[in-house]
Design a protein around this motif. Structure first.
Motif, PDB file in Angstrom:
ATOM      1  N   UNK A  36     -28.477 -68.292 -31.197  1.00  0.00           N
ATOM      2  CA  UNK A  36     -27.552 -68.127 -32.314  1.00  0.00           C
ATOM      3  C   UNK A  36     -26.103 -68.205 -31.844  1.00  0.00           C
ATOM      4  N   UNK A  37     -25.839 -67.659 -30.649  1.00  0.00           N
ATOM      5  CA  UNK A  37     -24.478 -67.738 -30.115  1.00  0.00           C
ATOM      6  C   UNK A  37     -24.063 -69.185 -29.888  1.00  0.00           C
ATOM      7  N   UNK A  38     -24.973 -69.973 -29.350  1.00  0.00           N
ATOM      8  CA  UNK A  38     -24.665 -71.391 -29.132  1.00  0.00           C
ATOM      9  C   UNK A  38     -24.444 -72.102 -30.459  1.00  0.00           C
ATOM     10  N   UNK A  39     -25.271 -71.748 -31.448  1.00  0.00           N
ATOM     11  CA  UNK A  39     -25.113 -72.344 -32.774  1.00  0.00           C
ATOM     12  C   UNK A  39     -23.789 -71.916 -33.396  1.00  0.00           C
ATOM     13  N   UNK A  40     -23.411 -70.655 -33.162  1.00  0.00           N
ATOM     14  CA  UNK A  40     -22.133 -70.161 -33.688  1.00  0.00           C
ATOM     15  C   UNK A  40     -20.966 -70.914 -33.060  1.00  0.00           C
ATOM     16  N   UNK A  41     -21.053 -71.227 -31.773  1.00  0.00           N
ATOM     17  CA  UNK A  41     -20.000 -72.005 -31.114  1.00  0.00           C
ATOM     18  C   UNK A  41     -19.896 -73.390 -31.745  1.00  0.00           C
ATOM     19  N   UNK A  42     -21.056 -73.980 -32.025  1.00  0.00           N
ATOM     20  CA  UNK A  42     -21.064 -75.314 -32.626  1.00  0.00           C
ATOM     21  C   UNK A  42     -20.447 -75.292 -34.019  1.00  0.00           C
ATOM     22  N   UNK A  43     -20.636 -74.163 -34.732  1.00  0.00           N
ATOM     23  CA  UNK A  43     -20.156 -74.049 -36.103  1.00  0.00           C
ATOM     24  C   UNK A  43     -18.765 -73.415 -36.204  1.00  0.00           C
ATOM     25  N   UNK A  44     -18.193 -72.994 -35.091  1.00  0.00           N
ATOM     26  CA  UNK A  44     -16.917 -72.276 -35.103  1.00  0.00           C
ATOM     27  C   UNK A  44     -15.889 -73.026 -35.955  1.00  0.00           C
ATOM     28  N   UNK A  45     -15.343 -72.355 -36.955  1.00  0.00           N
ATOM     29  CA  UNK A  45     -14.434 -73.031 -37.886  1.00  0.00           C
ATOM     30  C   UNK A  45     -13.160 -73.495 -37.195  1.00  0.00           C
ATOM     31  N   UNK A  46     -12.770 -72.825 -36.108  1.00  0.00           N
ATOM     32  CA  UNK A  46     -11.572 -73.255 -35.386  1.00  0.00           C
ATOM     33  C   UNK A  46     -11.820 -74.600 -34.708  1.00  0.00           C
ATOM     34  N   UNK A  47     -13.005 -74.749 -34.131  1.00  0.00           N
ATOM     35  CA  UNK A  47     -13.380 -76.009 -33.480  1.00  0.00           C
ATOM     36  C   UNK A  47     -13.544 -77.120 -34.521  1.00  0.00           C
ATOM     37  N   UNK A  48     -14.297 -76.836 -35.587  1.00  0.00           N
ATOM     38  CA  UNK A  48     -14.538 -77.851 -36.613  1.00  0.00           C
ATOM     39  C   UNK A  48     -13.267 -78.168 -37.391  1.00  0.00           C
ATOM     40  N   UNK A  49     -12.434 -77.152 -37.604  1.00  0.00           N
ATOM     41  CA  UNK A  49     -11.173 -77.395 -38.308  1.00  0.00           C
ATOM     42  C   UNK A  49     -10.308 -78.404 -37.589  1.00  0.00           C
ATOM     43  N   UNK A  50     -10.317 -78.356 -36.260  1.00  0.00           N
ATOM     44  CA  UNK A  50      -9.557 -79.314 -35.464  1.00  0.00           C
ATOM     45  C   UNK A  50     -10.228 -80.684 -35.471  1.00  0.00           C
TER      46      UNK A  50
END
Length: 669
Positions: free
Chosen positions: A257-271
């Motif tokens: 779940x932590x890895x999935x959360x990193x993939x979904x991180x809004x800061x990462x996806x927002x960029x």
């Protein structure tokens, strides 16, 4: 059954036997059933009387609302809940006990280590330590984890002992641990307890799990610096973060779940998706919305505006600032202090303006712009109002914690007889928003006053009782699953907060509805009733999104950036195979714009495979590929993200396909 549990459990006497030798007490269990036990029975005794399976899983007991060791005696009639890993308090006890196990491992591996505090946190625990000249890095994690598991397998009991202040000082003086000595200094004699397991003893109130054997999986997560007691003038300690589980499988699932959360991180996806950015020159916590992000915001705002118009709301717009007197009148200035309200300087030194931290005082003043009658009520005023609140720089986090944010705010001014009906209508609106945007897994929290600390709140007990009863009745009438939290009310009134669970199982507080008898009185609002007398209205505050920034952050993470078609900033990408077909691509783009389908033409001199891959990475829902045949026959070759090639179709067929998907997903209020 773990040895430490079985040795603690003694066969209970029958009621007749016990009554001959001991006073009986009544124990009320969470299901409402009442059982009798001998005075001095423990939570573990109660668990065993129910089933051995339950006893094997009990971590602690909650007695009259207070969590304690399952081995502590219960001496009076009590409400008792037996806590397992499935309970939040059970997990917290498990993780606090694991912090002691971590400390034991560190002391064994690094003699002379000194210890600060080691609390449980939302996920896992940490311990602040002082290793002197030594340092700790991720290279040490495996060794520490192995030592913790070695100690856990010993199934050492967590034993509790009351000690005098003098003995506590003597113990930690001999151990040369100044951090514990400082903590002891603030404690009263007669209230100090030690907990020991294996070769480790710590200053601790508890509670703890029965023994270390419950801990089967360990993961150290990170190390960081932390000033002792949060004071940057004090020594910086090493904070070790970790998490434990009763099964290895649960640890594996958590790490996934932590890895999935990193993939979904809004800061990462927002960029990656060009939605928003931050600039040090603009200021920390003040997001800049890029074109695609602005389109996303606009879609959300328009979606709610349409629903609000149908629900009888009137739009208003208020300034980004207000005079100091506005917030003095509302009570916010006195409540949150001058530190939260920074003045805005103007050429006139007699003027004092403040950045707007909330919209409600402005809306109260709108109500006062003309005389009101009971026939005007309910008056529903709605505004997408940007507000500003000072957050510590260390607390800022992407869009979820910012200093400037836009609330989908509205205030309903109504009679006391209209409160419940209006409150239920707002619940309907919130549920509509959640369903349309895929947030269907949620609970509702009824946030009430702390009855032991009423001085925190303004207003009479009578008004508070009316407001709280209105919320409780409205939530029940709508069949909402609710929990009650004391002490979580706003200072001027109780509220209903919606706690949404996202795709990763995390809980977020989004929409909120509040009942307020206080602000209308403070602003001296009034209307003429049917009796031709003046009356003070009741005010309902509501925000289904909560704030656009926070809502969008959670929406990004919940969808992993794969927004529904109606909401997607770019719904389609038109991909000409070569420059020969760009005129047709441009004509197609204009045709799709006419029917409110948004997108772009990829004019780059790239191969079609690269254009498709880039559109996939950008999470564009539809790719329309145009070449010789499509151009000649007025058609498009359609690819859909996640489904692949849908084949060639007429342009009008694609328009119908897209519009049907939009109409299927966007609900009508």
């Amino acid at each position: 059954m773990p040895e430490s549990i079985s040795c603690m459990i003694q066969p209970l006497k029958s009621k007749s036997q016990a009554s001959n030798s001991k006073t009986m007490i009544k124990i009320t269990l969470p299901d409402g059933s009442v059982r009798e036990y001998a005075q001095g029975s423990t939570g573990m005794d109660i668990a065993l009387s129910i089933s051995e399976g339950l006893a094997r899983n009990v971590l602690a007991a909650k007695v009259n609302g207070k969590v304690q060791d399952a081995s502590l005696p219960i001496n009076e009639d009590s409400e008792v809940a037996l806590l397992t890993w499935n309970d939040t308090d059970g997990k917290q006890t498990f993780w606090h006990s694991s912090a002691h196990l971590l400390a034991e491992a560190l002391e064994a591996l690094y003699p002379g280590t000194k210890f600060g505090i080691g609390p449980a946190i939302e996920n896992g625990f940490y311990y602040d330590i002082d290793m002197g000249e030594k340092s700790l890095s991720q290279d040490d994690f495996k060794k520490i984890e192995d030592k913790m598991l070695e100690l856990a397998r010993q199934k050492n009991e967590f034993s509790r002992k009351a000690v005098s202040k003098a003995d506590a000082i003597g113990y930690f003086t001999e151990k040369n641990d100044e951090y514990k000595l400082e903590l002891i200094d603030g404690l009263e004699d007669g209230s100090i307890t030690f907990y020991s397991q294996g070769n480790f003893t710590d200053l601790c109130r508890g509670p703890h799990i029965p023994n270390t054997g419950f801990i089967k999986a360990v993961k150290l997560m990170s190390v960081a610096g932390a000033y002792w007691r949060g004071d940057e003038k004090r020594k910086q300690m090493t904070r070790v973060y970790a998490i434990t589980f009763p099964k290895q499988k649960e640890l594996d699932e958590y790490l996934h779940l932590l890895e999935e959360a990193k993939r979904r991180d809004h800061r990462k996806l927002g960029k990656e998706l060009d939605l928003f950015a931050f600039s040090e020159k603009v200021g920390m916590g003040l997001p800049l919305w890029l074109p695609k992000g602005a389109m996303l915001r606009e879609r959300l705002e328009n979606f709610l505006r349409r629903a609000q118009v149908r629900a009888g709301y009137s739009p208003v717009v208020t300034p980004h600032i207000g005079s100091k007197q506005l917030y003095v009148t509302s009570g916010h200035y006195a409540k949150y202090g001058a530190d939260s309200f920074k003045p805005i300087h103007t050429p006139d030194e007699n003027e004092e303006f403040l950045l707007k931290p909330m919209n409600c005082p402005h809306h109260c003043e709108i109500f006062k712009t003309k005389p009101r009658s009971y026939r005007d009520l309910p008056l529903r005023l709605a505004e997408f109002g940007t507000v500003y609140r000072y957050e510590q720089s260390g607390e800022l986090h992407g869009l979820t914690r910012v200093r400037g944010f836009t609330q989908d705010d509205a205030h309903i001014f109504c009679t006391s007889d209209q409160v419940e009906e209006e409150f239920m209508k707002v619940i309907d609106l919130v549920l509509y928003v959640f369903k349309a945007l895929g947030f269907e897994n949620f609970s509702a929290q009824i946030s009430l006053r702390d009855p032991e600390n009423k001085e925190k709140y303004i207003g009479s007990d009578q008004d508070w009782e009316k407001a709280e009863n209105a919320i409780i009745k409205s939530a029940a009438a709508k069949g909402l699953p609710t929990v009650v939290e004391l002490g979580e009310a706003a200072f001027y009134g109780p509220k209903l907060d919606f706690m949404v669970k996202d795709a990763l199982g995390r809980k977020w507080q989004l929409g909120t509805i509040q009942v307020d008898y206080q602000l209308p009185q403070r602003f001296e609002l009034e209307y003429t009733g049917s009796d031709n007398q003046k009356h003070c209205p009741v005010m309902i505050h509501r925000a289904p999104f909560g704030s656009l920034e926070r809502f969008i952050a959670i929406l990004i993470e919940n969808t992993a950036g794969n927004f529904p078609l109606w909401l997607s900033p770019e719904q389609l990408a038109i991909l000409p195979i070569s420059e020969k077909y760009e005129n047709y691509a441009n004509e197609l783009f204009l045709r799709l714009q006419e029917v409110d389908l948004r997108g772009y033409v990829d004019h780059r001199d790239e191969k079609i495979g690269r254009k498709i891959r880039d559109a996939e990475v950008s999470k564009v829902p539809f790719m329309l590929i145009v070449g010789e045949k499509e151009s000649a026959e007025g058609m498009v070759s359609v690819r859909k993200k996640g489904e692949g090639d849908l084949g060639m179709m007429l342009v009008e067929q694609f328009i119908t396909l897209a519009q049907e998907e939009i109409n299927k997903n966007i609900l009508r209020f």
